[in-house]
Design a protein around this motif. Structure first.
Motif, PDB file in Angstrom:
ATOM      1  N   ARG A 269       3.863  -5.785 -15.709  1.00 50.89           N
ATOM      2  CA  ARG A 269       5.059  -4.970 -15.962  1.00 50.89           C
ATOM      3  C   ARG A 269       4.988  -4.311 -17.344  1.00 50.89           C
ATOM      4  O   ARG A 269       5.324  -3.144 -17.513  1.00 50.89           O
ATOM      5  CB  ARG A 269       6.312  -5.839 -15.857  1.00 50.89           C
ATOM      6  N   SER A 303      11.333 -11.817 -11.649  1.00 49.56           N
ATOM      7  CA  SER A 303      10.177 -10.948 -11.896  1.00 49.56           C
ATOM      8  C   SER A 303      10.039  -9.903 -10.791  1.00 49.56           C
ATOM      9  O   SER A 303       9.738  -8.724 -11.053  1.00 49.56           O
ATOM     10  CB  SER A 303       8.910 -11.802 -11.992  1.00 49.56           C
ATOM     11  N   TRP A 306      12.613  -7.114 -11.329  1.00 52.65           N
ATOM     12  CA  TRP A 306      12.192  -6.127 -12.326  1.00 52.65           C
ATOM     13  C   TRP A 306      11.136  -5.175 -11.743  1.00 52.65           C
ATOM     14  O   TRP A 306      11.142  -3.971 -12.033  1.00 52.65           O
ATOM     15  CB  TRP A 306      11.630  -6.838 -13.548  1.00 52.65           C
ATOM     16  N   ASP A 310      11.577  -1.137 -11.604  1.00 54.04           N
ATOM     17  CA  ASP A 310      10.631  -0.181 -12.185  1.00 54.04           C
ATOM     18  C   ASP A 310      10.147   0.834 -11.161  1.00 54.04           C
ATOM     19  O   ASP A 310       9.659   1.913 -11.524  1.00 54.04           O
ATOM     20  CB  ASP A 310       9.433  -0.927 -12.776  1.00 54.04           C
ATOM     21  N   ASP A 321      17.890 -10.055  -7.941  1.00 52.43           N
ATOM     22  CA  ASP A 321      18.432 -10.599  -9.177  1.00 52.43           C
ATOM     23  C   ASP A 321      19.624 -11.514  -8.892  1.00 52.43           C
ATOM     24  O   ASP A 321      19.777 -12.574  -9.514  1.00 52.43           O
ATOM     25  CB  ASP A 321      18.849  -9.452 -10.104  1.00 52.43           C
ATOM     26  N   GLU A 490      15.672  -4.714 -22.084  1.00 52.43           N
ATOM     27  CA  GLU A 490      15.214  -4.480 -20.718  1.00 52.43           C
ATOM     28  C   GLU A 490      16.389  -4.183 -19.795  1.00 52.43           C
ATOM     29  O   GLU A 490      16.315  -3.292 -18.937  1.00 52.43           O
ATOM     30  CB  GLU A 490      14.434  -5.693 -20.214  1.00 52.43           C
ATOM     31  N   SER A 491      17.485  -4.901 -19.969  1.00 55.89           N
ATOM     32  CA  SER A 491      18.668  -4.675 -19.137  1.00 55.89           C
ATOM     33  C   SER A 491      19.266  -3.294 -19.394  1.00 55.89           C
ATOM     34  O   SER A 491      19.641  -2.571 -18.463  1.00 55.89           O
ATOM     35  CB  SER A 491      19.711  -5.763 -19.421  1.00 55.89           C
ATOM     36  N   ARG A 494      17.039  -0.583 -17.915  1.00 57.37           N
ATOM     37  CA  ARG A 494      17.180  -0.541 -16.460  1.00 57.37           C
ATOM     38  C   ARG A 494      18.460   0.168 -16.032  1.00 57.37           C
ATOM     39  O   ARG A 494      18.465   0.946 -15.074  1.00 57.37           O
ATOM     40  CB  ARG A 494      17.166  -1.981 -15.934  1.00 57.37           C
TER      41      ARG A 494
END
Length: 617
Positions: A269, A303, A306, A310, A321, A490-491, A494
């Motif tokens: 990632r 994982s 994510w 992406d 999630d 990262e959140s 996203r």
């Protein structure tokens, strides 16, 4: 991976001489028959002493699969039998087997007790084997969350082993890997790489496949954590983790293979390879389910979420999630009693260590007093009587102090579990408020109101993330800012990335530690500055770069948020809508900076874009 905890179980398995089979899960219906046969052999058969001792060892090893207390009892019989025959190598082997089996059964107090017995026995009769039990003391300390104390024991074991010539390559490599694992827990990555690389030739010479897998896994973990990240470091991380995964799969070390797959998915990632990350996370998920490892399963679901995010598949990402969060919640709620027990074990182990030190000190004191008594016996009968009275009074006070310490240990353990429960409930309540805001936003027709609710929702999620870190952490008074801000960024990336605009978000975060109040305030500052940059710095552009850097300074910390966007135009401040958008966020940043005793400065005249600096004063 949380500070190397996934690999904390490797220690005793690597150093066990002869690699006795782990019989904790019977593989066939013949195990009870084997136990009955061994019992009959020990009780009734006319056996030579050496054969009876081996039968006791085998029976103890088998019994640990069914009844830990019974396995310990028979193992202690083997130790006593060997001591009576003055068979010191046999007594050391029996104690070592007890340590290994108790550690596998998570009976860490007993493992520490038998390790201390082993140190005393080998010091007196088998000095060349003393390093094994010193190493066991270190491994039990690491397993009970005392990595600093564990490192002290492991370094002592390393010195003892270095002075012992007849140690095989597998055992030398195993101790080096245990040192690497402890440094990984302590996040001292240069030392991890040093000891893992030193272990490589020993494991190659011993043809130890699992040891080689650990070497490559540790090296991959270090390369993945190097800052600032580069293509070369991520490529090295991926190469080492691929080797580890192939080895663990080839030799069917399934739990280790699941952990290697999780780590490799995270590296893919970071390399911007979402499809490879998806395939590897799916492999980790399948292994975790097959081995019934729910914690690994939750990490694999996250994982995988994510990876789908992406690939611009938000619905699937949100579903995965949510499943990961549900699984973590069920694990947390179902394991509160076990968490309390583990905390109590940690304090029991520490108390046992302190009691041993106190006993050693008392023995030295008794010897010194006895020597003094012989010297003064001729005319100091009265003094001796007074000294004896003081001595017994001191012993009584020490016994009362030990009882008080035990009560305090239990109270502290219960308090920590209750605090974890509070943080867990606060996080759940904040997420509920966030969900209500999201639902209300979907019902409003006014885009301005929708944007205001979205901003509030992001702020609440930032605060909830702090409580999530706290209820998972070992130390409830500290937040590791590199981990917390990394997950927060990262959140945000996203949620703020759109199909029409792709912003490259990078970070350089020092491993600072803050208390929960400061961490929450700094997290809100980062949330406001990053959100503002996404919304306003790249207007009319499809691509851009945004850097978030946190470093330690003499005064405390310095946070830098820098973009290469359109910059701050003076006339933009006069635009009503733009000013209205900025006012609440900038006012919040200023207020939070005052709470952090920090200043805020903006540099709008860079070659491209804007830089905002929040620094302690």
């Amino acid at each position: 991976m949380k500070g190397g905890a996934i690999w904390a179980v490797l220690g005793l398995l690597l150093v066990s001489p002869g690699a006795r089979a782990n019989t904790r899960t019977p593989s066939s219906n013949r195990t009870p028959q084997t136990i009955d046969s061994l019992r009959a052999l020990v009780r009734h058969a006319p056996l030579p002493d050496s054969a009876r001792f081996q039968a006791l060892l085998a029976l103890s090893d088998k019994l640990f699969a069914q009844d830990v207390a019974e396995g310990r009892r028979v193992g202690e019989q083997a130790v006593t039998f060997a001591r009576r025959r003055l068979d010191w190598p046999g007594a050391a082997d029996a104690l070592y087997q007890l340590v290994v089996n108790c550690e596998r059964a998570a009976d860490y107090v007993a493992a520490m007790h038998y390790s201390q017995q082993g140190v005393e026995l080998t010091r007196a009769h088998r000095p060349r084997d003393q390093w094994r039990f010193t190493q066991c003391l270190g491994l039990v300390a690491v397993d009970t969350k005392d990595a600093v104390g564990g490192l002290r024991y492991l370094r002592q074991a390393y010195r003892q082993q270095a002075a012992t010539p007849s140690v095989g390559p597998r055992e030398r490599g195993g101790l080096l890997l245990n040192l690497a694992n402890t440094f990984l827990v302590l996040q001292r990555y240069d030392s991890v790489l040093h000891y893992a690389t030193r272990a490589l030739p020993y494991m190659q010479r011993a043809a130890d496949a699992r040891g080689l897998g650990y070497v490559y896994q540790f090296r991959g973990e270090v390369y993945a954590k190097l800052t600032p990240r580069s293509r070369a470091s991520l490529a090295s991380a991926a190469t080492n983790m691929q080797r580890a995964l192939r080895i663990m799969q080839r030799y069917r070390y399934q739990p280790q293979a699941a952990s290697s797959a999780l780590s490799l998915a995270r590296v893919y990632r970071l390399q911007g390879r979402p499809r490879a990350a998806q395939r590897t996370a799916e492999l980790a998920l399948a292994l975790a389910r097959a081995e019934k490892m729910p914690e690994y399963e939750a990490d694999a679901l996250s994982s995988l979420a994510w990876a789908y995010a992406d690939q611009k598949r938000p619905a699937r990402a949100d579903e995965l999630d949510a499943r990961a969060e549900e699984l973590r919640d069920s694990l947390f709620n179902g394991n509160k009693a076990r968490a309390l027990a583990q905390l109590q074990v940690r304090y029991d182990v520490q108390l046992l260590t302190e009691q041993k030190r106190a006993a050693e000190f008392e023995q030295r004191s008794q010897r010194a007093q006895l020597h003094s008594l012989w010297l003064l016996l001729g005319g100091l009968a009265t003094t001796v009587g007074v000294g004896g009275g003081l001595y017994w009074r001191l012993r009584r006070q020490k016994a009362l102090l030990a009882l008080a310490n035990q009560a305090n240990c239990r109270a502290v353990a219960e308090k920590e579990v209750l605090l974890q429960e509070i943080h867990h409930r606060v996080k759940n309540n904040l997420q509920l408020v966030s969900s209500l805001l999201a639902w209300q936003r979907s019902t409003l027709p006014d885009p301005v109101l929708q944007q205001a609710l979205a901003s509030s929702q992001a702020r609440i999620q930032s605060m909830a993330l702090v409580h999530e870190f706290l209820y998972r952490a070992d130390n409830l008074s500290q937040v590791r800012m590199n981990e917390y801000l990394g997950e927060l960024l990262e959140s945000l990336h996203r949620s703020l990335t759109t199909p029409k605009q792709r912003i490259q978000l990078s970070s350089s975060l020092a491993p600072l530690v803050m208390d929960p109040k400061e961490a929450s305030a700094l997290g809100l500052v980062v949330n406001e500055l990053v959100t503002n940059a996404y919304k306003h710095a790249f207007q009319g552009r499809e691509r851009g770069k945004l850097l978030v850097a946190l470093e330690k300074t003499g005064a405390g910390f310095q946070l830098v948020v820098q973009d290469d966007g359109v910059g701050v135009r003076p006339e933009a401040e006069a635009e009503g809508a733009h000013q209205e958008t900025h006012s609440l966020g900038l006012e919040l940043v200023t207020t939070l900076a005052r709470q952090l005793r920090a200043s805020v400065s903006t540099v709008p005249s860079l070659p491209a874009g804007t830089q905002v600096v929040v620094a302690s004063t």
